[in-house]
Scaffold this motif. Sequence first.
Motif, PDB file in Angstrom:
ATOM      1  N   PHE A   1      -1.026   8.254   1.589  1.00  0.00           N
ATOM      2  CA  PHE A   1      -1.072   6.966   0.868  1.00  0.00           C
ATOM      3  C   PHE A   1      -1.660   5.901   1.796  1.00  0.00           C
ATOM      4  O   PHE A   1      -1.475   5.956   3.005  1.00  0.00           O
ATOM      5  CB  PHE A   1       0.341   6.529   0.468  1.00  0.00           C
ATOM      6  CG  PHE A   1       1.050   7.520  -0.419  1.00  0.00           C
ATOM      7  CD1 PHE A   1       0.866   7.497  -1.794  1.00  0.00           C
ATOM      8  CD2 PHE A   1       1.895   8.488   0.129  1.00  0.00           C
ATOM      9  CE1 PHE A   1       1.511   8.417  -2.614  1.00  0.00           C
ATOM     10  CE2 PHE A   1       2.540   9.414  -0.679  1.00  0.00           C
ATOM     11  CZ  PHE A   1       2.345   9.379  -2.056  1.00  0.00           C
ATOM     12  N   LEU A   2      -2.352   4.926   1.197  1.00  0.00           N
ATOM     13  CA  LEU A   2      -2.846   3.784   1.974  1.00  0.00           C
ATOM     14  C   LEU A   2      -2.280   2.508   1.354  1.00  0.00           C
ATOM     15  O   LEU A   2      -2.497   2.244   0.173  1.00  0.00           O
ATOM     16  CB  LEU A   2      -4.367   3.725   1.945  1.00  0.00           C
ATOM     17  CG  LEU A   2      -4.910   2.628   2.859  1.00  0.00           C
ATOM     18  CD1 LEU A   2      -5.086   3.151   4.284  1.00  0.00           C
ATOM     19  CD2 LEU A   2      -6.237   2.082   2.357  1.00  0.00           C
ATOM     20  N   LEU A   3      -1.558   1.741   2.169  1.00  0.00           N
ATOM     21  CA  LEU A   3      -0.883   0.540   1.669  1.00  0.00           C
ATOM     22  C   LEU A   3      -1.745  -0.705   1.866  1.00  0.00           C
ATOM     23  O   LEU A   3      -2.264  -0.938   2.957  1.00  0.00           O
ATOM     24  CB  LEU A   3       0.449   0.379   2.429  1.00  0.00           C
ATOM     25  CG  LEU A   3       1.263  -0.883   2.138  1.00  0.00           C
ATOM     26  CD1 LEU A   3       1.717  -0.931   0.682  1.00  0.00           C
ATOM     27  CD2 LEU A   3       2.470  -0.965   3.070  1.00  0.00           C
ATOM     28  N   MET A   4      -1.884  -1.504   0.811  1.00  0.00           N
ATOM     29  CA  MET A   4      -2.618  -2.783   0.910  1.00  0.00           C
ATOM     30  C   MET A   4      -1.803  -3.878   0.213  1.00  0.00           C
ATOM     31  O   MET A   4      -1.974  -4.120  -0.979  1.00  0.00           O
ATOM     32  CB  MET A   4      -3.994  -2.651   0.246  1.00  0.00           C
ATOM     33  CG  MET A   4      -4.875  -1.615   0.910  1.00  0.00           C
ATOM     34  SD  MET A   4      -6.481  -1.450   0.113  1.00  0.00           S
ATOM     35  CE  MET A   4      -7.305  -2.961   0.592  1.00  0.00           C
TER      36      MET A   4
ATOM     37  N   PRO B   1       5.758  12.544   3.816  1.00  0.00           N
ATOM     38  CA  PRO B   1       4.646  11.734   3.294  1.00  0.00           C
ATOM     39  C   PRO B   1       4.173  10.755   4.367  1.00  0.00           C
ATOM     40  O   PRO B   1       5.002  10.148   5.047  1.00  0.00           O
ATOM     41  CB  PRO B   1       5.272  10.993   2.102  1.00  0.00           C
ATOM     42  CG  PRO B   1       6.744  11.074   2.296  1.00  0.00           C
ATOM     43  CD  PRO B   1       7.010  12.324   3.083  1.00  0.00           C
ATOM     44  N   LEU B   2       2.846  10.612   4.500  1.00  0.00           N
ATOM     45  CA  LEU B   2       2.303   9.706   5.522  1.00  0.00           C
ATOM     46  C   LEU B   2       1.647   8.507   4.831  1.00  0.00           C
ATOM     47  O   LEU B   2       0.683   8.659   4.083  1.00  0.00           O
ATOM     48  CB  LEU B   2       1.274  10.458   6.379  1.00  0.00           C
ATOM     49  CG  LEU B   2       0.585   9.634   7.473  1.00  0.00           C
ATOM     50  CD1 LEU B   2       1.592   9.007   8.431  1.00  0.00           C
ATOM     51  CD2 LEU B   2      -0.405  10.505   8.263  1.00  0.00           C
ATOM     52  N   ILE B   3       2.228   7.333   5.101  1.00  0.00           N
ATOM     53  CA  ILE B   3       1.699   6.086   4.515  1.00  0.00           C
ATOM     54  C   ILE B   3       1.002   5.312   5.636  1.00  0.00           C
ATOM     55  O   ILE B   3       1.575   5.114   6.703  1.00  0.00           O
ATOM     56  CB  ILE B   3       2.841   5.240   3.924  1.00  0.00           C
ATOM     57  CG1 ILE B   3       3.552   6.042   2.825  1.00  0.00           C
ATOM     58  CG2 ILE B   3       2.318   3.912   3.383  1.00  0.00           C
ATOM     59  CD1 ILE B   3       4.735   5.339   2.190  1.00  0.00           C
TER      60      ILE B   3
ATOM     61  N   THR C   1      -6.798   9.916  -0.831  1.00  0.00           N
ATOM     62  CA  THR C   1      -5.570   9.236  -0.396  1.00  0.00           C
ATOM     63  C   THR C   1      -5.180   8.214  -1.467  1.00  0.00           C
ATOM     64  O   THR C   1      -6.005   7.373  -1.850  1.00  0.00           O
ATOM     65  CB  THR C   1      -5.820   8.551   0.968  1.00  0.00           C
ATOM     66  OG1 THR C   1      -6.113   9.582   1.908  1.00  0.00           O
ATOM     67  CG2 THR C   1      -4.634   7.748   1.437  1.00  0.00           C
ATOM     68  N   VAL C   2      -3.950   8.289  -1.925  1.00  0.00           N
ATOM     69  CA  VAL C   2      -3.533   7.448  -3.054  1.00  0.00           C
ATOM     70  C   VAL C   2      -3.298   6.005  -2.568  1.00  0.00           C
ATOM     71  O   VAL C   2      -2.506   5.779  -1.654  1.00  0.00           O
ATOM     72  CB  VAL C   2      -2.234   8.003  -3.690  1.00  0.00           C
ATOM     73  CG1 VAL C   2      -1.732   7.087  -4.802  1.00  0.00           C
ATOM     74  CG2 VAL C   2      -2.461   9.420  -4.207  1.00  0.00           C
ATOM     75  N   PRO C   3      -3.998   5.027  -3.145  1.00  0.00           N
ATOM     76  CA  PRO C   3      -3.789   3.642  -2.701  1.00  0.00           C
ATOM     77  C   PRO C   3      -2.519   3.030  -3.286  1.00  0.00           C
ATOM     78  O   PRO C   3      -2.184   3.267  -4.448  1.00  0.00           O
ATOM     79  CB  PRO C   3      -5.032   2.909  -3.227  1.00  0.00           C
ATOM     80  CG  PRO C   3      -5.556   3.739  -4.335  1.00  0.00           C
ATOM     81  CD  PRO C   3      -5.055   5.144  -4.164  1.00  0.00           C
ATOM     82  N   ILE C   4      -1.834   2.251  -2.449  1.00  0.00           N
ATOM     83  CA  ILE C   4      -0.656   1.473  -2.901  1.00  0.00           C
ATOM     84  C   ILE C   4      -1.079   0.022  -2.742  1.00  0.00           C
ATOM     85  O   ILE C   4      -1.240  -0.456  -1.615  1.00  0.00           O
ATOM     86  CB  ILE C   4       0.568   1.738  -1.992  1.00  0.00           C
ATOM     87  CG1 ILE C   4       0.859   3.234  -1.860  1.00  0.00           C
ATOM     88  CG2 ILE C   4       1.784   0.977  -2.491  1.00  0.00           C
ATOM     89  CD1 ILE C   4       2.007   3.553  -0.876  1.00  0.00           C
TER      90      ILE C   4
END
Length: 474
Positions: free
Chosen positions: A368-371, A289-291, A390-393
């Motif tokens: 995933f994109l982390l904020m 998985p790529l975050i 891309t699933v946001p976190i």
Amino acid sequence: MKVFHLAAECYPVAKVGGLADVVGALPKYQNEAGLQAAVVMPFYNVKFVQENEFDVIFEASNRLGDKRHDFQIWKERTNKLGFELFLIYIPGLLDRQEVYSYPDEREQFIAFQLAFLDWITWSQQTPDIIHCHDHHVGLIPFMLQHSALYRRLSKTSTVFTIHNGQYHGAFGYEKFYYLPEVDMQYAGLLDWSGGINPLACAIKCVAKFTTVSPSYLEELANNSNGLEYLFYMQRAKGQGIVNGIDTEVWNPATDPMIAGPIDPLLPADGKMVNKLALCERFGLSPKLPLIAFIGRLVVEKGADLLPEAFTQSLTEHAGEVNILMLGAGDKETEAALTQLNDLYPQNYTTYIGYNEALAHLIYAGSDFLLMPSRVEPCGLNQLYALRYGTVPIVRRTGGLIDTVIDFSDEGGYGICFNQASNDDITYAISRAISLYKNSEQLQLLRKRIMALDFSWTQSANQYNQLYDSLTSII
Ligand code: ADP
């Protein structure tokens, strides 16, 4: 209806953050809806200006304190952005490469506002609305109402949009003499805590102000760098309107900056093409998985928390996850994040800098994109991520509350957490790793998020209705 948008940034001319994206898109959608919306911004010595043709349509000189300045209004010849674009050129003040961070920034933005008002006054224009964005143009409503010089614009309404309430552009009274002659009985409107505060002044003077999300409007009364009481008292004048995204620029089916198109109905193949390109570029395995994180490396964005949180996640989930950072900002955070490159060469990369094309590829190729933001007035990154599958976190704050629902809730599609803390970030990363292992659920979520509509159409309509309500009062 004739509208001037005034701002320090406008994509693609000059961009530092989300302000540019909004100012570069909203007028285009307003024009499609039948308004005449134009953008006025400072001149910057940047690629867009060098590569496009402009006409000098107005020249004059005016006063800033005890200095006279010549200024020119440049108009882009073809309206190629979908709206009229005007630049204000002032040799020695508005002729530079960067948008912010010059020691004479106050002089630059006051001179910008004065030149704008002088231009529309002297050229006999009567716009219906002057829409000011952020503190750089926060003195316009006051000057319009309380300086006799601009009396002929008294029928023009002003709207003020707060893209970031943490920055106020405040300065001391020693610079009061930069302002034109004003009616001194109203001078108190300029003041907050013993200084001239353009953001506070705008809030006091306008009939309506907007924030870029409803939740952020509420938050400003608790967290606005000293203006909490003002926002609490003036909250009835506020309206939250969530930003849209420019679906022409951010279109995963046609985006020239990504490795291949992504089909919203069958995203798996297109996502993989982009992930492969991204992973090859940074030496990461596409199987994991790529975050990713994209953004300014500042405390507001929670970037200072990331070195420790990433260390913990990459240790606890050794060989199970890849992380990619794109950003620039606080030097200490940049250094701490860069150090991780050597500690986890197989699973981690930091790219320090601003790179628009890479940002597009990261939205397209990440899972995933982390904020982990402490403050997020609207946030555009999560909207771009959603559009690119891309699933946001996200941490539940500001616009992130209004745009992302946790996938465990009904109709949800993101990963949400409450605190900007190490524990919450690492737990959210663990949830992302588990979700990635459930390929069926991930594919379902990707389709769901790519079908969401965050285009400007709806938000632009809300601004148009706001303008209507203001102009019908007069
Ligand atoms: P803010 O305006 O507070 O920085 P937003 O989420 O509103 O945050 O907008 C950020 C915008 O800037 C997005 O378009 C994002 O892709 C872009 N961006 C931020 N940092 C970078 C970077 N280092 N390289 C490329 N694009 C970036």
